[in-house]
Enzyme design. Structure first.
Site, PDB file in Angstrom:
ATOM      1  N   TYR A 136      -0.772  -3.395   0.333  1.00  0.00           N
ATOM      2  CA  TYR A 136      -1.900  -2.722  -0.324  1.00  0.00           C
ATOM      3  C   TYR A 136      -1.557  -2.563  -1.795  1.00  0.00           C
ATOM      4  CZ  TYR A 136      -5.489   0.954  -1.067  1.00  0.00           C
ATOM      5  OH  TYR A 136      -6.546   1.703  -1.501  1.00  0.00           O
ATOM      6  N   LYS A 164      -4.300  -6.549   0.632  1.00  0.00           N
ATOM      7  CA  LYS A 164      -5.527  -5.886   0.210  1.00  0.00           C
ATOM      8  C   LYS A 164      -5.435  -5.753  -1.304  1.00  0.00           C
ATOM      9  CE  LYS A 164      -8.194  -1.600   0.295  1.00  0.00           C
ATOM     10  NZ  LYS A 164      -8.230  -0.167   0.685  1.00  0.00           N
TER      11      LYS A 164
END
Length: 298
Positions: A136, A164
């Site tokens: 992330y 992400k």
């Protein structure tokens, strides 16, 4: 089940009672409704899930609940946002034992690591369990930018398979693909540039506002996969005033208030967050009510 990192993965909110205690039943309803609305996976305990506001025991309880409700219908991905590498490794092992299908690893909280430390932390956590891992990258929220070169380096760790990408810059998608086209499955991570990211190569969208507009988010993805750009853009523009909230420092309060207005959850957040008030609350309410009143069919 093995996640393929494609499609719409809501960054699911964690629900609380009015006294701010964990509301497991309401969280289960949110999860079940999202699955019934056709999302492709769930990201639990990310930013919208208020990960760092929950105790160790509560986090595990939320993952148990999500796995129980999903029952294999969609993959359950668990955010790993601990303060130390040791704690993150222990947590990754625990959520694997509970039944999560993957993990989403953040840099260690609070400490602003350099590249060598970022690589060591994320790769070490990914190796602590046998689950596939998504990185992330959210520099605006967490103060650390994992650039494409570093992502490619991390992708050499066998279990790190996705990212992400929440840098708010769709150019990062092109840069990463140009560096190593097959290194990572790329998921858009910022709502108001998600369509742009998917057009240039992201194969999924981890979305805050999919909590509020799940069917429309799935429809955007489906249209893009079929090459139907015009209807995808039509839905995206209808959502856009809402989607801009995803980059606001108060995105959690805004998304949860939107959920409440849409009848999908409660706006209750945990301190230090406070519910929206005054002009800010009225602005969000106006935007969401207008969107719901003009909701297109999908």
């Amino acid at each position: 089940m093995i996640p393929d990192w494609r499609g719409i993965y809501p960054a699911v909110t964690t629900q609380f009672h009015s006294d701010h205690s964990l509301d497991v039943e309401a969280t289960e309803r949110v999860v079940d409704n999202l699955i019934n609305d056709g999302v492709h996976g769930l990201v639990m305990l990310g930013t919208c899930g208020e990960n760092t506001s929950l105790s160790d025991g509560e986090k595990r309880e939320v993952i148990r609940a999500a796995c129980r409700v999903s029952a294999g219908r969609v993959p359950v991905i668990c955010g790993v946002a601990e303060f130390t590498t040791e704690a993150a490794c222990g947590y990754a092992r625990d959520v694997e034992a509970i039944g999560a299908d993957g993990i989403m690893i953040l840099p260690a909280m609070v400490y602003k690591a350099d590249r060598r430390e970022i690589v060591h932390h994320i790769s070490t956590v990914s190796e602590a369990c046998s689950l596939p891992a998504m990185i992330y990258n959210n520099p605006a929220s967490y103060g650390i930018d994992i650039d494409p070169d570093t992502l490619v380096e991390l992708a050499r760790t066998p279990r790190i398979v996705a990212v992400k990408e929440s840098s708010e810059d769709p150019r990062r998608i092109n840069d990463l693909i140009n560096l190593a086209p097959d290194a990572l499955a790329i998921m858009a991570g910022v709502d108001d540039v998600a369509l742009e990211c998917m057009v240039v190569g992201a194969i999924g969208w981890v979305s805050g506002f999919a909590n509020v507009y799940p069917r429309e988010s799935v429809a955007i993805y489906d249209h893009l996969q079929a090459g139907r750009i015009e209807p995808a853009v039509h839905l995206y523009r209808w959502m856009m005033d809402s989607l801009h909230m995803d980059t606001d420092p108060k995105l959690v309060q805004m998304i949860k208030l939107a959920e409440q207005i849409a009848g999908r959850g409660s706006e209750t957040v945990r301190l230090p967050r406070l519910p929206l008030a005054g002009d800010e609350r009225q602005r969000v309410t106006t935007i969401i009510e207008r969107a719901l009143a003009t909701r297109p069919s999908v």
